[in-house]
Scaffold this active site. Sequence first.
Site, PDB file in Angstrom:
ATOM      1  N   CYS A  45       0.833  -1.212   0.000  1.00  0.00           N
ATOM      2  CA  CYS A  45       0.000   0.000   0.000  1.00  0.00           C
ATOM      3  C   CYS A  45       0.862   1.253   0.000  1.00  0.00           C
ATOM      4  O   CYS A  45       0.509   2.257  -0.638  1.00  0.00           O
ATOM      5  CB  CYS A  45      -0.889   0.033   1.245  1.00  0.00           C
ATOM      6  SG  CYS A  45      -1.985  -1.364   1.385  1.00  0.00           S
TER       7      CYS A  45
HETATM    8  C1  BEZ Z   1       0.596  -4.702   1.910  1.00  0.00           C
HETATM    9  O1  BEZ Z   1      -0.044  -3.712   1.613  1.00  0.00           O
HETATM   10  O2  BEZ Z   1       1.819  -4.711   1.844  1.00  0.00           O
HETATM   11  C2  BEZ Z   1      -0.100  -5.967   2.330  1.00  0.00           C
HETATM   12  C3  BEZ Z   1      -1.341  -5.897   2.958  1.00  0.00           C
HETATM   13  C4  BEZ Z   1      -1.955  -7.076   3.349  1.00  0.00           C
HETATM   14  C5  BEZ Z   1      -1.359  -8.294   3.093  1.00  0.00           C
HETATM   15  C6  BEZ Z   1      -0.130  -8.338   2.449  1.00  0.00           C
HETATM   16  C7  BEZ Z   1       0.503  -7.168   2.052  1.00  0.00           C
END
Ligand code: BEZ
Length: 210
Positions: A45
């Site tokens: 994100c």
């Molecule tokens: C991320 O945004 O890095 C992420 C969020 C949930 C699970 C795996 C990665």
Amino acid sequence: MSLRLGDTAPDFTAETTEGRISFHAWIGDAWAILFSHPRDFTPVCTTELGYVARLKPEFDRRKVRPIGLSIDPVDSHKGWAADIKATQGQAPNFPIIADPERTVANLYGMIHPAHDEVYTVRTVFVIDPKKKIRLLITYPQTTGRNFDEILRVIDSLQLTDAHRVATPVNWKQGEDVIIVPAVSDEEAKAKFPKGWRALTPYLRLTPQPR
Ligand code: BEZ
């Protein structure tokens, strides 16, 4: 029932990093991209939000307003912005919805319980100025989205709303487009003065109209 193309995007009011908004009023006469994140302070994100912030001139050129969502509160979103700026070179320059009660997430079907019962998946909704849903994409939590592709689809939607054309596989701005089959050759002569190449009677390619 899940949302589908052509449905009116549900309206809502919500707290965001830029204050409380009423969604439809916030969109106004622009286009919008509403996209969800599993949660704050996560690596994928972080890269996505930085990239969307760097794309701002491209969104502005197309009159598109991006808005993110995660179920964490506004204070958390604001704290995360510093990490996004430090690692991605640009802090978010668009609102991020705080949705701790999952009100918007449930309204838009952003939680897919068989994938994750608690956190949102990566949904993307492109919404036009009439508040109709024009594109829906859902990505798994472990895959960052391709926002260049989302821009490409917006280019296609804006072009095909204005002219009776469709865009072929992997089309990009400036490349030839397809005259829709509902346009007869007779009509096409008037509408597409640069002419066309007919590969078959139904596959007619013409320069992108401006
Ligand atoms: C991320 O945004 O890095 C992420 C969020 C949930 C699970 C795996 C990665």
